[in-house]
Motif scaffolding. Structure first.
Motif, short mmCIF file in Angstrom:
data_model
loop_
_atom_site.label_atom_id
_atom_site.label_comp_id
_atom_site.label_asym_id
_atom_site.label_seq_id
_atom_site.Cartn_x
_atom_site.Cartn_y
_atom_site.Cartn_z
N HIS A 175 0.70 -1.36 -0.19
CA HIS A 175 0.03 0.12 -0.08
C HIS A 175 0.91 1.31 -0.03
CE1 HIS A 175 -2.62 -3.16 1.65
NE2 HIS A 175 -3.89 -2.21 0.85
N LEU A 176 2.07 1.21 -0.43
CA LEU A 176 2.84 2.32 -0.38
C LEU A 176 2.38 3.56 -1.17
CD1 LEU A 176 6.72 1.19 -0.83
CD2 LEU A 176 5.45 2.37 1.42
N ALA A 177 1.42 3.42 -2.19
CA ALA A 177 0.93 4.33 -3.09
C ALA A 177 -0.17 4.86 -2.70
CB ALA A 177 0.56 3.85 -4.48
N SER A 178 -0.67 4.36 -1.44
CA SER A 178 -1.94 4.98 -0.89
C SER A 178 -1.65 5.47 0.88
CB SER A 178 -2.91 3.89 -1.16
OG SER A 178 -2.63 2.68 -0.44
N THR A 179 -2.74 5.78 1.22
CA THR A 179 -2.44 6.29 2.52
C THR A 179 -2.53 5.11 3.64
OG1 THR A 179 -3.89 8.29 2.14
CG2 THR A 179 -3.49 7.57 4.43
N ILE A 180 -1.62 5.24 4.39
CA ILE A 180 -1.26 4.07 5.29
C ILE A 180 -1.30 4.71 6.74
CG2 ILE A 180 0.39 2.44 6.33
CD1 ILE A 180 1.81 2.39 3.37
N ARG A 181 -2.23 4.09 7.38
CA ARG A 181 -2.77 4.42 8.58
C ARG A 181 -2.10 3.94 9.76
NH1 ARG A 181 -8.52 4.42 9.15
NH2 ARG A 181 -8.11 5.54 11.40
N LEU A 182 -1.61 4.46 10.80
CA LEU A 182 -0.92 3.68 11.98
C LEU A 182 -2.04 2.83 12.60
CD1 LEU A 182 1.49 6.31 13.59
CD2 LEU A 182 1.85 4.38 12.19
N GLU A 183 -3.21 3.52 12.70
CA GLU A 183 -4.55 2.70 13.20
C GLU A 183 -4.47 1.33 12.41
OE1 GLU A 183 -4.76 5.84 12.49
OE2 GLU A 183 -4.84 6.85 14.38
N ALA B 69 7.10 3.95 13.15
CA ALA B 69 6.39 3.40 11.81
C ALA B 69 6.26 4.46 10.66
CB ALA B 69 4.92 2.93 12.06
N HIS B 70 6.05 5.85 11.05
CA HIS B 70 5.88 6.73 9.93
C HIS B 70 7.16 6.96 9.17
CE1 HIS B 70 5.53 10.82 8.39
NE2 HIS B 70 4.48 10.44 8.00
N ALA B 71 8.25 7.13 9.89
CA ALA B 71 9.61 7.13 9.68
C ALA B 71 10.09 6.09 8.42
CB ALA B 71 10.73 7.43 10.56
N TYR B 72 9.47 4.86 9.06
CA TYR B 72 9.93 3.70 8.05
C TYR B 72 8.97 3.74 6.73
CZ TYR B 72 9.82 -1.29 6.65
OH TYR B 72 9.87 -2.50 5.86
N VAL B 73 7.67 4.19 6.95
CA VAL B 73 6.80 4.08 5.53
C VAL B 73 7.43 5.12 4.78
CG1 VAL B 73 4.72 4.89 4.47
CG2 VAL B 73 4.82 3.36 6.81
N MET B 74 8.02 6.37 5.31
CA MET B 74 8.59 7.27 4.35
C MET B 74 9.80 6.99 3.69
SD MET B 74 6.45 10.11 4.37
CE MET B 74 5.25 8.89 4.37
N ARG B 75 10.72 6.35 4.59
CA ARG B 75 11.86 5.78 4.03
C ARG B 75 11.63 4.75 2.85
NH1 ARG B 75 16.83 6.56 5.02
NH2 ARG B 75 16.22 7.61 7.19
N ARG B 76 10.61 3.81 3.02
CA ARG B 76 10.24 2.80 2.01
C ARG B 76 9.79 3.66 0.87
NH1 ARG B 76 12.04 0.20 0.19
NH2 ARG B 76 10.38 -1.24 -0.47
#
Length: 135
Positions: A37-45, A70-77
């Motif tokens: 889901h990198l191309a879409s919104t990923i919510r921590l919830e 988690a947010h930093a991990y998603v941004m880095r990916r």
């Protein structure tokens, strides 16, 4: 170690912090969801729900397990995926930013510069030259 007090089990953390980490199945499930889901919104919830943890416990356990929030991990990916696209396609940075879930090209460029240390265009030129000269 686990002690029982008045019918309640109290888990104490060992020296490695294992009780605070995500289990291997949780890491696999959450990281697979992020990749898909990198191309879409990923919510921590949503990630916490996948791991079957509360939001706050998930955030602590994710950081303990993977070394970054988690947010930093998603941004880095997202930036890493963008780097792959910049080397393998001729698409514009705005198209790549959209494919990687960025709000817009300006947000992408700012994040890219912060994580990589140079602008996306400069990085793309430098790495394409290396790739061309190596071929």
């Amino acid at each position: 170690a686990i002690s029982v007090t008045g019918g309640w089990q109290i888990s104490t953390v060992d020296s490695a912090g294992a009780a605070r980490r995500l289990a291997p199945w949780q890491v696999r499930r959450v990281t697979a969801h992020i990749e898909e889901h990198l191309a879409s919104t990923i919510r921590l919830e949503d990630l916490a729900r996948l791991a079957r943890l509360s939001h706050s416990h998930f955030c602590r356990a994710f950081k303990e397990s993977l070394g970054h929030p988690a947010h930093a991990y998603v941004m880095r990916r997202r930036v890493q995926r963008a780097q792959g696209l910049m080397l393998t396609t001729a698409e514009s940075l705005s198209q790549i930013a959209a494919q990687c879930g960025m709000a817009d090209q300006a947000h992408f460029c700012k994040l890219f510069r912060r994580l990589v240390g140079q602008s996306p265009n400069a990085w793309r030129r430098a790495h394409r030259q290396v790739e061309v000269s190596a071929a």
